[in-house]
Design a protein around this motif. Structure first.
Motif, PDB file in Angstrom:
ATOM      1  N   LEU A 272       0.710  -1.417  -0.126  1.00 34.17           N
ATOM      2  CA  LEU A 272      -0.006  -0.527   0.011  1.00 34.17           C
ATOM      3  C   LEU A 272       0.809   0.966  -0.115  1.00 34.17           C
ATOM      4  CD1 LEU A 272      -2.543  -0.925   2.504  1.00 34.17           C
ATOM      5  CD2 LEU A 272      -2.960  -1.015  -0.047  1.00 34.17           C
ATOM      6  N   ALA A 273       2.628   0.812   0.481  1.00 34.41           N
ATOM      7  CA  ALA A 273       2.695   2.576   0.716  1.00 34.41           C
ATOM      8  C   ALA A 273       3.767   2.420  -0.721  1.00 34.41           C
ATOM      9  CB  ALA A 273       4.688   2.108   2.138  1.00 34.41           C
ATOM     10  N   ILE A 274       3.750   1.225  -1.721  1.00 33.03           N
ATOM     11  CA  ILE A 274       4.663   1.929  -2.915  1.00 33.03           C
ATOM     12  C   ILE A 274       3.664   1.903  -3.671  1.00 33.03           C
ATOM     13  CG2 ILE A 274       6.093   0.346  -2.196  1.00 33.03           C
ATOM     14  CD1 ILE A 274       5.610  -1.751  -3.554  1.00 33.03           C
ATOM     15  N   ASP A 275       2.507   1.781  -3.915  1.00 35.68           N
ATOM     16  CA  ASP A 275       1.225   1.938  -4.265  1.00 35.68           C
ATOM     17  C   ASP A 275       0.248   2.629  -4.192  1.00 35.68           C
ATOM     18  OD1 ASP A 275       1.930   0.501  -7.256  1.00 35.68           O
ATOM     19  OD2 ASP A 275       2.129  -1.135  -5.436  1.00 35.68           O
ATOM     20  N   VAL A 276       0.768   4.186  -3.050  1.00 37.40           N
ATOM     21  CA  VAL A 276       0.262   4.767  -2.557  1.00 37.40           C
ATOM     22  C   VAL A 276      -0.884   5.755  -3.792  1.00 37.40           C
ATOM     23  CG1 VAL A 276       1.687   6.895  -2.421  1.00 37.40           C
ATOM     24  CG2 VAL A 276      -0.567   6.142  -1.089  1.00 37.40           C
ATOM     25  N   GLY A 277      -0.076   5.756  -5.019  1.00 36.78           N
ATOM     26  CA  GLY A 277      -0.630   6.451  -6.122  1.00 36.78           C
ATOM     27  C   GLY A 277      -1.836   6.145  -6.411  1.00 36.78           C
ATOM     28  N   LEU A 278      -2.180   4.846  -6.434  1.00 39.94           N
ATOM     29  CA  LEU A 278      -3.317   3.622  -6.861  1.00 39.94           C
ATOM     30  C   LEU A 278      -4.081   3.899  -5.395  1.00 39.94           C
ATOM     31  CD1 LEU A 278      -1.839   1.007  -8.363  1.00 39.94           C
ATOM     32  CD2 LEU A 278      -2.908   2.849 -10.528  1.00 39.94           C
ATOM     33  N   VAL A 279      -3.769   3.130  -4.583  1.00 43.47           N
ATOM     34  CA  VAL A 279      -4.835   3.204  -3.408  1.00 43.47           C
ATOM     35  C   VAL A 279      -5.732   4.246  -2.757  1.00 43.47           C
ATOM     36  CG1 VAL A 279      -4.481   2.953  -0.965  1.00 43.47           C
ATOM     37  CG2 VAL A 279      -2.822   1.648  -2.732  1.00 43.47           C
ATOM     38  N   ILE A 280      -5.436   5.410  -3.065  1.00 42.31           N
ATOM     39  CA  ILE A 280      -5.537   6.485  -2.939  1.00 42.31           C
ATOM     40  C   ILE A 280      -6.857   6.616  -3.649  1.00 42.31           C
ATOM     41  CG2 ILE A 280      -5.318   9.264  -2.729  1.00 42.31           C
ATOM     42  CD1 ILE A 280      -3.394   9.291  -1.202  1.00 42.31           C
ATOM     43  N   PRO A 281      -6.489   6.625  -5.051  1.00 46.64           N
ATOM     44  CA  PRO A 281      -8.333   6.589  -5.908  1.00 46.64           C
ATOM     45  C   PRO A 281      -9.295   5.230  -5.749  1.00 46.64           C
ATOM     46  CG  PRO A 281      -6.653   6.646  -7.395  1.00 46.64           C
ATOM     47  CD  PRO A 281      -5.115   6.889  -5.771  1.00 46.64           C
ATOM     48  N   VAL A 282      -8.612   4.439  -5.352  1.00 46.68           N
ATOM     49  CA  VAL A 282      -9.128   3.511  -5.492  1.00 46.68           C
ATOM     50  C   VAL A 282      -9.892   3.691  -4.558  1.00 46.68           C
ATOM     51  CG1 VAL A 282      -9.778   0.772  -4.934  1.00 46.68           C
ATOM     52  CG2 VAL A 282      -7.995   1.622  -6.843  1.00 46.68           C
ATOM     53  N   VAL A 283      -9.414   3.976  -3.035  1.00 51.02           N
ATOM     54  CA  VAL A 283     -10.334   3.895  -2.338  1.00 51.02           C
ATOM     55  C   VAL A 283     -11.218   5.051  -1.981  1.00 51.02           C
ATOM     56  CG1 VAL A 283     -10.410   5.567   0.305  1.00 51.02           C
ATOM     57  CG2 VAL A 283      -8.281   3.428  -0.555  1.00 51.02           C
ATOM     58  N   ALA A 284     -11.089   5.763  -2.980  1.00 49.63           N
ATOM     59  CA  ALA A 284     -12.003   7.542  -3.174  1.00 49.63           C
ATOM     60  C   ALA A 284     -13.423   7.185  -3.989  1.00 49.63           C
ATOM     61  CB  ALA A 284     -11.622   8.824  -3.679  1.00 49.63           C
TER      62      ALA A 284
END
Length: 349
Positions: A272-284
């Motif tokens: 989740l840390a290294i792919d935070v750029g994907l995780v944030i919009p997915v959570v949104a």
């Protein structure tokens, strides 16, 4: 159709084809740059050494599960062996060149899935997000020619056909057969690919796919597995395969629960840390979008969420959570993130 009408359609088709080719070439160029270390340095991890040694034995006439033993199916070894037959045994540079092409094609098909649901801009974004995310991580995991990267191509192609079925509201027998065949090929590379049947089941249920189409998909999925069984039967290696499956069960269940829990916590947080750029919009997309987003009302959100869930369950099997296992999560993450990022951009503009 009149000549005038044809003249209006043909330039559009040519433009669409040209744009599609340019998109793939851009993804191929980006992948070449991102995976350049794999072309000049190898092997990246011990798995590549295993696959190379096993493939060399297969090229020399050996039989899988007898002369080459592993707890996974022979798909990845057969890929290496095919490359070695063409380019020479232990030619890992050739393997990495093929990997570049496979990764670029996968990124392109990821874009096609996103385009089916969300349009061309989201499709281009999703393809590039996958190309970048597939190398973001430890080099020995993400640059290596591991089974996850090869498995993702047939798996995502199968989900693209499922997406077309979803959007068009009907499934053809030929398309269903090819969809199943692609899943069967992916399972031969990595058994966890079978969990992709969950989002496909969502498509079948929500779109009321006919029984004949489902039967065609099942026949296609069984064909590669039956072909492997026939190959092993001819080599009198079915008993060896059964022994290997017993070891596979031991490998899966050998870790204590507390070790699996620690792996799940620490390695998932690392991903989740290294792919935070994907995780944030997915959570949104999941949290914010459910309150009225038309994507959820149409059911696409349910389909993509089931794909994400199935992929995470696949990563979790065995409790080891190696970083390269998370590569199976990247296609649905890239698609959902691309949609949300495209939405945000429109809101800003």
């Amino acid at each position: 159709m009149s000549q005038f009408e044809l003249s209006r359609i043909e330039p559009v088709e040519r433009t669409r084809s040209a744009a599609s080719l340019l998109t793939f070439l851009a993804l191929l160029a980006a992948t070449c740059v991102l995976r350049f270390p794999g072309l000049v340095s190898h092997p990246f991890n011990i798995d590549e050494s295993y696959y190379s040694a096993g493939a060399a034995e297969l090229v020399a006439g050996g039989t899988f599960f007898r002369n080459v033993v592993d707890h996974k199916p022979p798909g990845i070894y057969l890929i290496y062996a095919l490359i070695y037959r063409v380019a020479g045994v232990f030619n890992l540079t050739a393997v990495h060149l093929v990997l570049v092409l496979v990764a670029a094609l996968t990124a392109y098909v990821v874009g096609l899935v996103a385009q089916e649901f969300f349009g061309a801009r989201a499709g281009r974004n999703a393809g590039m997000l996958y190309a970048v995310a597939s190398v973001v991580g430890p080099a020995n995991d993400f640059q290596a020619a591991n089974s996850e990267l090869f498995m993702n191509l047939p798996l995502v192609a199968a989900l693209w056909l499922a997406a077309r079925t979803w959007v068009r509201g009907r499934a053809t027998h030929a398309g269903s057969f090819v969809m199943g065949l692609l899943v069967g090929v992916a399972i031969l590379i990595r058994p966890q690919a079978a969990l992709a049947l969950l989002p496909m089941a969502v498509v079948a249920i929500r779109r009321k796919v006919e029984f004949k189409a489902l039967a065609s998909a099942a026949a296609g999925a069984l064909l590669p597995l039956l072909a492997m069984a026939a190959w092993l039967w001819r080599a009198d290696a079915l008993a060896d395969a059964a022994t290997s499956l017993a070891y596979s069960r031991y490998y899966t269940n050998s870790l204590p629960f507390e070790v699996k829990l620690a792996n799940a916590t620490l390695k998932t947080l690392f991903f989740l840390a290294i792919d935070v750029g994907l995780v944030i919009p997915v959570v949104a997309f999941i949290v914010r979008g459910r309150r009225g987003d038309f994507v959820w009302r149409r059911g696409v959100g349910c389909l993509l969420s089931s794909w994400l869930l199935a992929s995470f369950v696949a990563v979790s099997m065995g409790g080891r959570f190696y970083p390269h296992y998370f590569i199976q999560l990247l296609p649905p993450l890239a698609i959902v993130a691309a949609r949300q990022l495209t939405t945000w951009r429109r809101e800003v503009v």
